[in-house]
Design an enzyme around this catalytic site. Sequence first.
Site, short mmCIF file in Angstrom:
data_model
loop_
_atom_site.label_atom_id
_atom_site.label_comp_id
_atom_site.label_asym_id
_atom_site.label_seq_id
_atom_site.Cartn_x
_atom_site.Cartn_y
_atom_site.Cartn_z
N ASN A 109 0.83 -1.21 0.00
CA ASN A 109 0.00 0.00 0.00
C ASN A 109 0.87 1.26 0.00
O ASN A 109 1.84 1.34 0.75
CB ASN A 109 -0.86 -0.03 1.28
CG ASN A 109 -1.97 1.01 1.32
OD1 ASN A 109 -2.76 1.09 0.38
ND2 ASN A 109 -2.04 1.78 2.39
N GLU A 136 -7.49 4.52 0.52
CA GLU A 136 -7.61 5.62 1.50
C GLU A 136 -8.14 6.88 0.85
O GLU A 136 -7.70 8.00 1.15
CB GLU A 136 -6.24 5.91 2.15
CG GLU A 136 -5.61 4.70 2.81
CD GLU A 136 -4.30 5.02 3.55
OE1 GLU A 136 -4.00 6.20 3.81
OE2 GLU A 136 -3.58 4.05 3.86
N ASP A 148 -9.59 10.19 -0.28
CA ASP A 148 -10.23 11.44 0.15
C ASP A 148 -9.77 12.54 -0.81
O ASP A 148 -8.71 12.42 -1.44
CB ASP A 148 -10.01 11.77 1.63
CG ASP A 148 -8.55 11.84 2.08
OD1 ASP A 148 -7.64 11.86 1.21
OD2 ASP A 148 -8.31 11.87 3.30
N HIS A 179 -4.95 9.90 -1.68
CA HIS A 179 -5.23 11.14 -0.95
C HIS A 179 -5.07 12.28 -1.96
O HIS A 179 -3.95 12.62 -2.34
CB HIS A 179 -4.25 11.31 0.22
CG HIS A 179 -4.46 10.30 1.30
ND1 HIS A 179 -5.60 10.27 2.08
CD2 HIS A 179 -3.70 9.27 1.73
CE1 HIS A 179 -5.52 9.26 2.95
NE2 HIS A 179 -4.38 8.64 2.75
#
Length: 342
Positions: free
Chosen positions: A208, A272, A274, A244
């Site tokens: 990741n 993740e 956003d 992100h």
Amino acid sequence: MSSNPTKRGKGRRVKSAIAVAVAAGLAATGAVMFSGSAQAADTLGASAAESGRYFGAAIAPNYLGEAGYADTLNAEFNSIVAENAMKWDATEPAQGQFDFSGGDQLVAHAQDNGMEVRGHTLVWHAQQPSWAQGLTGDALRGAMLGHIDGVASHYAGQISSWDVVNEAFAEDGTRRQSNLQIELGDAWIEEAFVAADAADPDAKLCYNDYNTDGINAKSDGIYDMVADFLARGVPIDCVGFQSHLSVGADLSTYQANLERFAELGVDVEITELDVGGEGSAQADVYRTVTEACMAIERCTGITVWGITDKYSWRGEDTPLLFDDNYGKKEAYQAVLDALNGV
Ligand code: 9MR
């Protein structure tokens, strides 16, 4: 152990592959699967599930007692990941003494509500407990392997995919000069994957990282590592793309990047997500990412890094799908539409 999927018996992978095949088969018969018909589901999780995918959120156990938080989680998501509760500092505060309280609470919540659980993260240069930070050489290697065994064994059979190693590359595509890299040398990453495979043979094992939102030096470095692992039979099943992002992000090679990893022979996951910003500019970025995942059969799901802006690690950027009062933002509708193929 080999990375042959049949031999390794990754149940989750087989299941989601079947779901995708079924969905594809229905589409081929002419059924209008994902377009604005009665088939289009009206929550993120249900919509993702129609194509065999998950839609998850990063969760902190201490907010589960807040009605808006728990209700939104239960209504909209079919996968969770611990935002912090399964990290090394949280789970092994003293060497060999494990604390699974926060993680266990999340797993119980997920199981009670029919959700999958992603594991995050077994080994990372950040959020190491203070006792591990000063270790060198074989003492650090032993600590790392003991940690992986302790945590992955505890959750064995309950995790869909583990972020075995997090953020081990620098922006230029070389290895990050962390304590792990400096003390243990290049082999530490594969040692971690082998240990995770032994401890939980059912979980898919992911690498990741962030700033891998296109074809660039960093994603090239990771690509080369994955290719090498597959060629040598080091167990690896998936790559997580943290994503992100902010409005105006250059996503011109986002999908192509996911595709090249999928073609190499691993699943890809948006782990993740956003997006800093607001309104339609923010919604556009969310839509682009969701459409990219939906376009790739081996993109098995999307996790957003929190539910509400109020508890985001970058809350001032208002990066999530729900506002401070759990109201759905424009970005929410964009993601839902993309999941439904609208
Ligand atoms: O969101 C997490 C925040 O609450 C923690 O303080 C922080 C500690 O480093 O980690 C954040 O989560 C990170 C994740 O574990 C790995 N990728 C980057 C995430 C945002 O920093």
